[in-house]
Design an enzyme around this catalytic site. Sequence first.
Site, mmCIF file in Angstrom:
data_model
loop_
_atom_site.group_PDB
_atom_site.id
_atom_site.type_symbol
_atom_site.label_atom_id
_atom_site.label_comp_id
_atom_site.label_asym_id
_atom_site.label_seq_id
_atom_site.Cartn_x
_atom_site.Cartn_y
_atom_site.Cartn_z
ATOM 1 N N HIS A 131 0.832 -1.221 0.000
ATOM 2 C CA HIS A 131 0.000 0.000 0.000
ATOM 3 C C HIS A 131 0.862 1.266 0.000
ATOM 4 O O HIS A 131 0.514 2.270 0.626
ATOM 5 C CB HIS A 131 -0.938 0.029 1.211
ATOM 6 C CG HIS A 131 -1.951 -1.073 1.227
ATOM 7 N ND1 HIS A 131 -3.216 -0.941 0.712
ATOM 8 C CD2 HIS A 131 -1.881 -2.346 1.699
ATOM 9 C CE1 HIS A 131 -3.895 -2.066 0.878
ATOM 10 N NE2 HIS A 131 -3.103 -2.944 1.465
ATOM 11 N N ASN B 9 -10.265 -2.604 2.718
ATOM 12 C CA ASN B 9 -10.007 -2.601 1.279
ATOM 13 C C ASN B 9 -11.301 -2.324 0.525
ATOM 14 O O ASN B 9 -12.375 -2.275 1.131
ATOM 15 C CB ASN B 9 -9.446 -3.956 0.838
ATOM 16 C CG ASN B 9 -7.962 -4.117 1.157
ATOM 17 O OD1 ASN B 9 -7.249 -3.138 1.354
ATOM 18 N ND2 ASN B 9 -7.509 -5.347 1.206
HETATM 19 FE FE1 HDD Z 1 -2.449 -4.726 5.579
HETATM 20 C C1 HDD Z 1 -0.968 -1.729 5.174
HETATM 21 C C2 HDD Z 1 -5.436 -3.448 4.406
HETATM 22 C C3 HDD Z 1 -3.888 -7.852 5.745
HETATM 23 C C4 HDD Z 1 0.332 -5.916 7.054
HETATM 24 N N1 HDD Z 1 -3.079 -2.951 4.902
HETATM 25 C C5 HDD Z 1 -2.319 -1.824 4.824
HETATM 26 C C6 HDD Z 1 -3.106 -0.738 4.327
HETATM 27 C C7 HDD Z 1 -4.357 -1.225 4.105
HETATM 28 C C8 HDD Z 1 -4.339 -2.615 4.474
HETATM 29 C C9 HDD Z 1 -5.541 -0.462 3.569
HETATM 30 C C10 HDD Z 1 -2.610 0.665 4.074
HETATM 31 C C11 HDD Z 1 -2.875 1.553 5.245
HETATM 32 C C12 HDD Z 1 -2.412 2.949 4.923
HETATM 33 O O1 HDD Z 1 -3.073 3.598 4.105
HETATM 34 O O2 HDD Z 1 -1.401 3.355 5.475
HETATM 35 N N2 HDD Z 1 -4.266 -5.509 5.085
HETATM 36 C C13 HDD Z 1 -5.375 -4.800 4.717
HETATM 37 C C14 HDD Z 1 -6.518 -5.676 4.705
HETATM 38 C C15 HDD Z 1 -6.092 -6.913 5.060
HETATM 39 C C16 HDD Z 1 -4.673 -6.813 5.326
HETATM 40 C C17 HDD Z 1 -7.934 -5.256 4.351
HETATM 41 C C18 HDD Z 1 -6.870 -8.186 5.213
HETATM 42 C C19 HDD Z 1 -7.960 -8.267 5.867
HETATM 43 N N3 HDD Z 1 -1.874 -6.565 6.239
HETATM 44 C C20 HDD Z 1 -2.620 -7.710 6.255
HETATM 45 C C21 HDD Z 1 -1.883 -8.767 6.920
HETATM 46 C C22 HDD Z 1 -0.683 -8.222 7.310
HETATM 47 C C23 HDD Z 1 -0.704 -6.834 6.875
HETATM 48 C C24 HDD Z 1 -2.375 -10.175 7.142
HETATM 49 C C25 HDD Z 1 0.474 -8.830 8.043
HETATM 50 C C26 HDD Z 1 0.421 -9.878 8.796
HETATM 51 N N4 HDD Z 1 -0.614 -3.972 5.964
HETATM 52 C C27 HDD Z 1 0.355 -4.637 6.615
HETATM 53 C C28 HDD Z 1 1.583 -3.784 6.884
HETATM 54 C C29 HDD Z 1 1.128 -2.407 6.337
HETATM 55 C C30 HDD Z 1 -0.236 -2.701 5.761
HETATM 56 C C31 HDD Z 1 2.877 -4.339 6.378
HETATM 57 C C32 HDD Z 1 2.068 -1.669 5.401
HETATM 58 C C33 HDD Z 1 2.140 -0.274 5.909
HETATM 59 C C34 HDD Z 1 1.450 -0.280 7.162
HETATM 60 O O3 HDD Z 1 0.953 -1.524 7.418
HETATM 61 O O4 HDD Z 1 1.298 0.652 7.914
HETATM 62 O O5 HDD Z 1 1.856 -3.736 8.236
#
Ligand code: HDD
Length: 698
Positions: A81, A154
Amino acid sequence: MPNSKGAPTRAANSTVGNGGETHQTASTPDTRLTTNHGTPLSDNQNSLKAGGRGPTLLEDFILREKIQHFDHERIPERIVHARGSAAHGVFELTKSLSKYTRAKVLTEVGEQTEVFVRFSTVAGGAGSVDTPRDVRGFATKFYTKEGNWDLVGNNIPVFFIQDAIKFPDLVHAVKMEADRAYPQAASAHDTFWDFVGLMPETTHMIMWAMSDRTIPRSLRMMEGFGVNTFRLLNDKDEATFVKFHWRPKLGTQSTCWDEAVKIAGADPDYHRRDLFEAIESGNFPEWEFGVQLLSQAEADALPFDILDATKVIPEELVPIQIVGRMVLNRNPDNFFAETEQAAFLPTNMPPGIDVSEDPLLQGRLFSYQDTQLSRLGTVNFHQIPINQPKGCPFQNLQRDGHMQMLVPKGRANYEPNSLAEVGEVGGPREDPKGGFRSAPVAFDGPKVRLRAETFADHYSHARMFFHSLTAVEQAHLASALVFELSKCSFEHVRNRVMGNLQNVDADLAARVANGLNMPLPPANPAAAPPQDMAPSPPLRLVGKYPDTLMGRAVAILVTDGADGAIVEAVRSAVVAEGASVKIVAPKVGGVTLKGGKALPADGQLAGMPSVLFDAVALVVSAEGCAQLLGESAATDFVADAFVHLKAIGHTPEAQPLLDKAAVQPDAGVVDLTGDAKSFVAPASTRQWDREPKVRMLA
Ligand code: HDD
């Protein structure tokens, strides 16, 4: 001192450069440039040198500070993202959920809660384009009176995987391939489909990812979903399962794939610009906020597990109740300070909202907090203004750390303490009644690493989704699969995916095989045999929301000698429906209309192709049209509008251009000389009937 080549050409303390540039100067403390430490600058044009043409001196602390700060401007982009655009706004509750929750944000009707929403693509880097085929993030930070609530969702209600332990594998597979660092922002490559084929649990999400949902027309025209199942907890700590939904007031709209690809070249910032300009012009995007609520007993009665994020709860089984609305009404003042530094954490929940045992969500509870350490570099990232709670104070006994901005008073950095008894500051204390409590769910059992049996069915929901789509959308989905698999070089990878598709729908699998011109492999073994579920029409896009021109953009292509009355008639007809209008002309200085009046242009033809608009009108003179016939940008403008299923309004003089662009008459090709309002209805939708004439779909 002058050097051997001659004397400096300007005085060392002058604020005017050598090249005749003009510089604005300041004389008062509130307007003048300073160093980061407040020293006023006399010259921001020249470094300090040993003579006019001599080397720069190490002594120049002003130069060093400026360059050093610049050298460190970037922070690590988000691992997923990374590319995002955001806006501020307000959430207003319209219906109380006090029976189910004690969270004030969901119980105080009429209460306005500030929000910050960041939309994003998933796979591409921060500088990638806005319109790849990709899931869109829809993350909302509610600054509630009881702490921040981050609903990090999402634009698709399900996810690729069931357990967070697979998330790094999923993301590695979809991102640029490790050795070659391409493709950027694209799932159409071997490693992604290799993972998909080997992980049948991805199949439902793949149906959504290959649907038109992943090529949205605008961030303002997307639904949003909390994805995971959460809990609401009331005053008695009684729990109710909840799914969160956002519904756009502008309805949903998608682009055609070919259009999305061309937009990427025409305007890589298409979505970012669209959101920014809409808010800047006062056309504030709005969403309804809805919940699906279900008790433990109702959840147990469903034929699937609501803790499995690859499953959707059809609205027919649990209706969506609309309980609020959100309006985005302010652009960020600074992209980096706000959009880039925003840290969304699924762990941010006010009392009365709680997590479920969804194993995907459970992993998220660690990951988001953790990733901020490498992104923002300190445990104190919550003190960055965009991340601070705004609806209430925040205070505790956590202390120090990098970039600590707060100056806590007194000695009480531990608890319990009795310092208040002697008149010193004792510090904040826990609140057993109003504080956050977890749902009192009982668990018992051995430690195990396994996937619950109730998670075994990977195909029934994928099938249900496919069967819920209109024929148009099914064809787009099948064609997207063909496109993506055609970009894979490994035959075994394509075969394995098709084997999974066989379990979804035999016709879909056959269409994909036919589109690839490959033999159809047998179905892959399924952990649980797919069941037929009733289709759920709200899962489709086409026909779900009323046709509208609201929030859409219309281009009027004009030439010298064009009929100004028709231009104005089209403009007022579409503006009355809530659309915006851009005048596109062969030259940016505009045109001279019939009768001699000048009409300024908003853009030049080559820089404003029709892919950037929802509908186009060609208001041209015979001579102007003749000139356009020699300009490929004009032919492309019209041909693209036609193949992207857009309404084309035109004056009769445009006929040679329509012919050259191979436009065939249909309900979306409208003569504007009668009533310009007749353009409104076809312009408010896409001409789906035209599609078989312009493209071979799978
Ligand atoms: Fe995630 C970012 C949505 C599963 C780990 N995720 C991130 C963002 C969104 C989502 C919208 C961007 C937020 C922003 O604008 O800063 N992610 C989801 C959804 C998931 C999902 C809807 C399933 C239901 N994500 C998910 C899992 C993991 C992560 C299973 C790790 C175990 N997601 C992350 C992250 C991020 C992220 C690596 C990248 C930047 C941040 O978090 O702040 O931690």
